[in-house]
Design a protein around this motif. Structure first.
Motif, short mmCIF file in Angstrom:
data_model
loop_
_atom_site.label_atom_id
_atom_site.label_comp_id
_atom_site.label_asym_id
_atom_site.label_seq_id
_atom_site.Cartn_x
_atom_site.Cartn_y
_atom_site.Cartn_z
N THR A 135 0.82 -1.21 0.00
CA THR A 135 0.00 0.00 0.00
C THR A 135 0.86 1.26 0.00
N THR A 171 4.24 3.48 -2.24
CA THR A 171 5.10 3.67 -3.40
C THR A 171 6.49 3.98 -2.87
N PHE A 192 -0.36 4.97 -0.32
CA PHE A 192 -1.46 5.10 -1.26
C PHE A 192 -2.52 5.99 -0.60
N TRP A 193 -3.52 6.39 -1.35
CA TRP A 193 -4.67 7.08 -0.78
C TRP A 193 -5.32 6.15 0.25
N HIS A 194 -5.78 6.70 1.35
CA HIS A 194 -6.45 5.90 2.36
C HIS A 194 -7.23 6.79 3.32
N ASP A 222 -7.52 14.64 -0.10
CA ASP A 222 -8.09 14.58 -1.44
C ASP A 222 -8.68 15.93 -1.82
N ARG A 227 -9.96 11.18 3.19
CA ARG A 227 -9.06 10.50 2.26
C ARG A 227 -7.78 11.32 2.12
N TRP A 279 -3.02 11.02 1.84
CA TRP A 279 -1.78 10.26 1.74
C TRP A 279 -0.69 11.06 2.46
N TRP A 337 -7.82 1.24 2.39
CA TRP A 337 -6.81 1.59 1.39
C TRP A 337 -7.44 1.73 0.02
N ALA A 338 -6.91 2.65 -0.78
CA ALA A 338 -7.40 2.90 -2.13
C ALA A 338 -6.22 2.84 -3.10
N GLU A 339 -6.31 3.57 -4.19
CA GLU A 339 -5.33 3.49 -5.26
C GLU A 339 -4.02 4.23 -4.94
N GLU A 340 -3.02 3.93 -5.76
CA GLU A 340 -1.71 4.58 -5.66
C GLU A 340 -1.84 6.06 -6.00
#
Length: 121
Positions: A18, A20, A49-51, A71, A91, A93, A114-117
Motif C-alpha cells: 500500500t 510507493t 497510497f490514498w487511504h 483529497d 481520504r 496520503w 486503502w485505495a489506489e496509488e
C-alpha cells in the motif's frame, strides 16, 4: 493496562503493498481495541497510497521532512516536531519529501481503508 515492549532484537520491519517506494513499518502496538500504532520510515519520495481511517489518524513526525495531502487539496510540507490530526473518513496520503527521508509515528483509529496509488501529478 498492557505494556508493549519494543520490537524484539533481530526482528524485521515489514513493507506493504500500500506504498510507493521504500517504506518500512515497525508495529509498536498491534491492533488493540481499534487502535494501531506504528513507527514508519519513508525513503526520499516514498509515500502511502490514498487511504482513510474510520475514526481518524494522528501522525507525529519524528525526523526528516515530508508531505501530506487530503483529497482535493495541494500537498503540504511537514517536518520533525509536527503533529497532524486527520479526521475520520478523510481520504489522504503522506510520505517523505523528494529530497528527504521521513520517520513518523502513526496512530490509526478504527479500520483503515486503502485505495489506489498516488500519481506524481
Amino acid at each position: 493496562m498492557k505494556i508493549i515492549h519494543g520490537r524484539a532484537e533481530g526482528s524485521l520491519s515489514d513493507q506493504r503493498a500500500t506504498v510507493t517506494g521504500d517504506v518500512w513499518f515497525d508495529q509498536v502496538l498491534p491492533p488493540t481495541d481499534g487502535t494501531t500504532i506504528a513507527t514508519v520510515f519513508f525513503a526520499p519520495g516514498a509515500r502511502t497510497f490514498w487511504h482513510s481511517h474510520e475514526h481518524g489518524q494522528i501522525l507525529q513526525v519524528l525526523a526528516g521532512q515530508g508531505l501530506i495531502c487530503s483529497d482535493g487539496s495541494t500537498p503540504e510540507p511537514i517536518r520533525a516536531g509536527d503533529t497532524i490530526w486527520v479526521p475520520p473518513g478523510e481520504r489522504h496520503w503522506h510520505g517523505a519529501a523528494p529530497g528527504s527521508f521521513m520517520t513518523h509515528t502513526a496512530i490509526s483509529l478504527g479500520t483503515t481503508t486503502w485505495a489506489e496509488e498516488v500519481v506524481d501529478d
